[in-house]
Design an enzyme around this catalytic site. Sequence first.
Site, PDB file in Angstrom:
ATOM      1  CG  HIS A  51      -1.680   1.275   1.412  1.00  0.00           C
ATOM      2  ND1 HIS A  51      -2.703   1.624   0.569  1.00  0.00           N
ATOM      3  CD2 HIS A  51      -1.551   2.286   2.313  1.00  0.00           C
ATOM      4  CE1 HIS A  51      -3.201   2.793   0.941  1.00  0.00           C
ATOM      5  NE2 HIS A  51      -2.527   3.210   2.006  1.00  0.00           N
ATOM      6  CE  LYS A  81      -0.332   6.289   1.595  1.00  0.00           C
ATOM      7  NZ  LYS A  81      -1.220   6.459   2.755  1.00  0.00           N
ATOM      8  CG  ASP A  92      -5.177   2.177  -2.907  1.00  0.00           C
ATOM      9  OD1 ASP A  92      -5.085   2.513  -1.715  1.00  0.00           O
ATOM     10  OD2 ASP A  92      -5.874   1.233  -3.293  1.00  0.00           O
ATOM     11  NE  ARG A  98      15.831  19.853  15.332  1.00  0.00           N
ATOM     12  CZ  ARG A  98      15.876  20.943  16.096  1.00  0.00           C
ATOM     13  NH1 ARG A  98      15.903  20.817  17.422  1.00  0.00           N
ATOM     14  NH2 ARG A  98      15.903  22.141  15.553  1.00  0.00           N
TER      15      ARG A  98
END
Length: 315
Positions: A142, A163, A181, A247
């Site tokens: 997916h 998405k 999808d 980060r």
Amino acid sequence: MIDTYSVALTTLVDAFQLKVFYASTDYASIRLTVEDVARPGLQLAGYFDHFEPMRLQVLGNVEMSYLSKLTEEERYRVFDHLFSYKCPALLIARGMQPDAACVAMAKKHNITILSTQEATSTIISAVITYLRGALAPRVTRHGVLMEVYGEGILLTGESGMGKSEAAVELLKRGHRLIADDAVEIRQISGNSLVGTAPEVIRNYVELRGIGIINVAKLFGMGAVKAENEINLVVNIVPWNNLESYDRMGLEEQYMELLGVKIPMHTIPITPGRNLAVILEVAAMNNRQRKMGYNAAMEFTEQINRNFDENMGQML
């Protein structure tokens, strides 16, 4: 779950426009299950140790020249022995024709005979490449697969994370859609994965509140692509104040698919973050890393060097 595939011989015949010289009674149901093909040189001389009967057998100029020097009785014996192994089919290259012994033994053992005008090495290379893609190990995941600045980016994450919306924004910026999808992922080599869309949903995107859109018709054919190598995985997650996120970019993350490790970033999402811009930067940064440049490492080394120089002055 890894799916296994096979290719119908009729599909291969159509793909390469092969001539069917003789069709066996089970011609329509024959399927190829291995990607390699074979030129039965030693087998024509009677040596069948390590012979792989599941492979498509190809005769070229060398093999046909050797057979022409045998007596008719010897050719009958050679093809009788070869076809007794029940190979999927015999393909003769360079437009050459099978002789009476070959056809007779093919009928006896119910073996299909094909022919092509292509040179032997050319047709062998093309068939192997075709079968390698068609028979490659594969899984379906997916997600959304986009081509961004030439990089194949697989977007993963829970439903409703945005998405498809990010994919549409990338389409407006000139990038291309491969799959939405469901992404069918194939391992075409030891360290390379290629993604494509299942045929039934190819070129379509689902946008909640709007519905299904056809990207090829809405944005043009230049906005879609049939398949692309997967170079980077971006896992989209909701922002969690209790989580600690990388980060600096020094942490190496990977996702393993079909035994292949693909670089991965985990991107936390909050309202207002422009995911499309982040994905563009991720694609460009991934290209730089493949070319040997790592901005995070350079920055860290620069900070360490500056710290060492200041410490030296203090001492």
